[in-house]
Each structure stands twice: as C-alpha cells, then as structure tokens.
Write a protein that holds these residues in place. Structure first.
Motif, short mmCIF file in Angstrom:
data_model
loop_
_atom_site.label_atom_id
_atom_site.label_comp_id
_atom_site.label_asym_id
_atom_site.label_seq_id
_atom_site.Cartn_x
_atom_site.Cartn_y
_atom_site.Cartn_z
N LEU A 1 -4.01 -3.08 13.27
CA LEU A 1 -4.15 -2.07 14.19
C LEU A 1 -5.11 -1.91 14.87
O LEU A 1 -6.05 -1.79 14.52
CB LEU A 1 -3.31 -0.57 13.62
N ALA A 2 -4.53 -2.75 15.87
CA ALA A 2 -5.94 -2.85 17.69
C ALA A 2 -6.73 -2.96 16.93
O ALA A 2 -8.03 -2.33 17.42
CB ALA A 2 -6.06 -1.26 17.38
N GLY A 3 -6.82 -4.42 16.96
CA GLY A 3 -7.79 -5.07 16.07
C GLY A 3 -8.05 -5.17 14.50
O GLY A 3 -9.39 -5.45 15.01
N GLN A 4 -7.91 -3.73 13.92
CA GLN A 4 -8.39 -3.52 12.51
C GLN A 4 -7.80 -3.18 11.73
O GLN A 4 -5.83 -3.63 11.89
CB GLN A 4 -8.98 -1.99 12.83
N ARG A 5 -8.94 -4.09 10.10
CA ARG A 5 -8.44 -4.23 9.15
C ARG A 5 -8.66 -2.74 8.08
O ARG A 5 -9.99 -3.00 8.04
CB ARG A 5 -8.10 -5.35 8.65
N VAL A 6 -7.48 -2.76 7.58
CA VAL A 6 -7.05 -1.93 6.64
C VAL A 6 -6.69 -2.50 5.67
O VAL A 6 -5.78 -2.61 5.25
CB VAL A 6 -6.99 -0.64 6.91
N PRO A 7 -7.92 -2.99 4.21
CA PRO A 7 -7.08 -3.46 3.32
C PRO A 7 -6.31 -2.60 2.02
O PRO A 7 -6.50 -1.11 2.03
CB PRO A 7 -8.20 -3.39 2.29
N ILE A 8 -4.64 -2.70 1.63
CA ILE A 8 -4.15 -1.91 1.22
C ILE A 8 -3.35 -2.10 -0.26
O ILE A 8 -3.30 -3.87 -0.12
CB ILE A 8 -2.93 -1.57 2.54
N THR A 9 -2.57 -1.06 -0.72
CA THR A 9 -1.28 -1.86 -2.06
C THR A 9 -0.39 -2.25 -1.57
O THR A 9 -0.28 -2.40 -0.39
CB THR A 9 -1.60 -0.80 -2.63
N GLU A 10 0.44 -2.86 -2.47
CA GLU A 10 1.46 -3.76 -2.23
C GLU A 10 2.39 -2.47 -1.92
O GLU A 10 3.10 -2.05 -0.83
CB GLU A 10 2.22 -4.62 -3.95
N ALA A 11 2.37 -1.30 -2.50
CA ALA A 11 2.90 -0.13 -2.45
C ALA A 11 3.14 0.32 -0.86
O ALA A 11 3.90 0.63 -1.00
CB ALA A 11 2.53 0.84 -4.02
N GLU A 12 1.86 0.26 -0.75
CA GLU A 12 1.57 0.92 1.01
C GLU A 12 1.91 0.01 1.13
O GLU A 12 2.62 0.38 2.39
CB GLU A 12 -0.23 0.73 0.95
N ALA A 13 2.04 -1.45 1.31
CA ALA A 13 2.25 -1.75 2.31
C ALA A 13 3.85 -1.89 2.59
O ALA A 13 4.72 -2.29 3.81
CB ALA A 13 2.36 -3.64 1.69
N ASP A 14 4.17 -1.96 1.58
CA ASP A 14 5.98 -1.62 1.70
C ASP A 14 6.74 -0.58 1.67
O ASP A 14 7.09 -0.24 2.29
CB ASP A 14 6.59 -2.04 -0.55
N ALA A 15 5.53 0.94 1.81
CA ALA A 15 5.63 2.26 2.83
C ALA A 15 5.79 1.97 4.17
O ALA A 15 6.91 2.35 5.24
CB ALA A 15 5.15 3.60 1.70
N LEU A 16 4.55 1.12 4.47
CA LEU A 16 4.37 0.95 5.86
C LEU A 16 5.85 -0.15 6.64
O LEU A 16 6.25 0.06 7.74
CB LEU A 16 3.03 -0.01 6.48
N THR A 17 6.45 -0.99 5.94
CA THR A 17 7.37 -1.48 6.33
C THR A 17 8.74 -1.18 6.41
O THR A 17 9.55 -0.67 7.68
CB THR A 17 7.97 -3.27 5.07
N VAL A 18 8.53 0.20 5.55
CA VAL A 18 9.65 1.28 5.64
C VAL A 18 9.99 1.82 6.81
O VAL A 18 10.72 2.37 7.58
CB VAL A 18 10.21 2.15 4.67
N ALA A 19 8.36 2.31 7.67
CA ALA A 19 8.50 3.18 8.52
C ALA A 19 8.60 2.03 10.05
O ALA A 19 7.83 2.43 10.69
CB ALA A 19 6.69 3.77 8.99
N GLY A 20 8.21 1.14 9.58
CA GLY A 20 8.45 -0.12 10.79
C GLY A 20 8.15 -1.54 11.27
O GLY A 20 7.64 -2.01 12.03
N ALA A 21 6.58 -1.29 10.29
CA ALA A 21 5.75 -2.02 10.27
C ALA A 21 6.04 -3.60 9.90
O ALA A 21 6.98 -3.98 9.54
CB ALA A 21 4.41 -1.82 9.34
N VAL A 22 6.00 -4.41 10.45
CA VAL A 22 6.11 -5.89 11.10
C VAL A 22 5.46 -6.76 9.68
O VAL A 22 4.23 -6.52 9.27
CB VAL A 22 5.45 -7.25 11.63
N ASP A 23 6.09 -7.18 8.54
CA ASP A 23 5.38 -7.70 7.59
C ASP A 23 5.53 -8.97 7.59
O ASP A 23 6.88 -10.09 7.47
CB ASP A 23 7.01 -7.22 6.40
#
Length: 79
Positions: free
Chosen positions: A43-65
């Motif tokens: 996001l905005a050129g910044q990287r934040v390591p996340i878990t797979e559960a968090e990645a899945d939750a972000l995709t539900v919020a509309g994040a590009v997977d």
C-alpha cells in the motif's frame, strides 16, 4: 495483528514495524515474497508482511490478490 479492517467501510489499516498505513481495500495488493516465504500487503509503496488469514481477510475487503503458490517441484523455487 498487523491488519485491521472496518467491514462497513472496507477501510484497512496495515501496521508494521515502522509503518501505520490506511487505505481502501481495493488500493491494497497482496503478493508472495519468495525470500520471506509469506504474503506481503502493498500500500502506497510500503510492504507489510501478513499471515495467510490476514491476506484472505484483505481480499474480502477488496484487495487485489496477486499471490503465487510456491512449490518445491518448480525449478528455481526457494522452497
């Protein structure tokens, strides 16, 4: 937990060591970092390591997977 999601507005907050980023779900891209062997939210050129559960939750919020599955059978794979 480095990810907070407001389900009613789909606004997301990514929290890392030195970053605290907020943005709309669709503004976030989720990628696979081969060296870390985990997902990373961009996001905005910044990287934040996340878990797979968090990645899945972000995709539900509309994040590009844009994650890729790493396999030991693929030549050159870090796994």
């Amino acid at each position: 937990m480095p990810v907070e999601i407001d389900e009613s507005t789909r606004r997301c907050t990514l929290i890392g060591d030195d970053v605290h980023l907020e943005g709309d779900g669709p503004a976030i891209e989720i990628i696979t970092d081969e060296q870390l062997r985990m997902s990373v939210a961009l996001l905005a050129g910044q990287r934040v390591p996340i878990t797979e559960a968090e990645a899945d939750a972000l995709t539900v919020a509309g994040a590009v997977d844009s994650r890729r599955h790493l396999k030991t059978s693929v030549p050159g794979s870090v796994i």
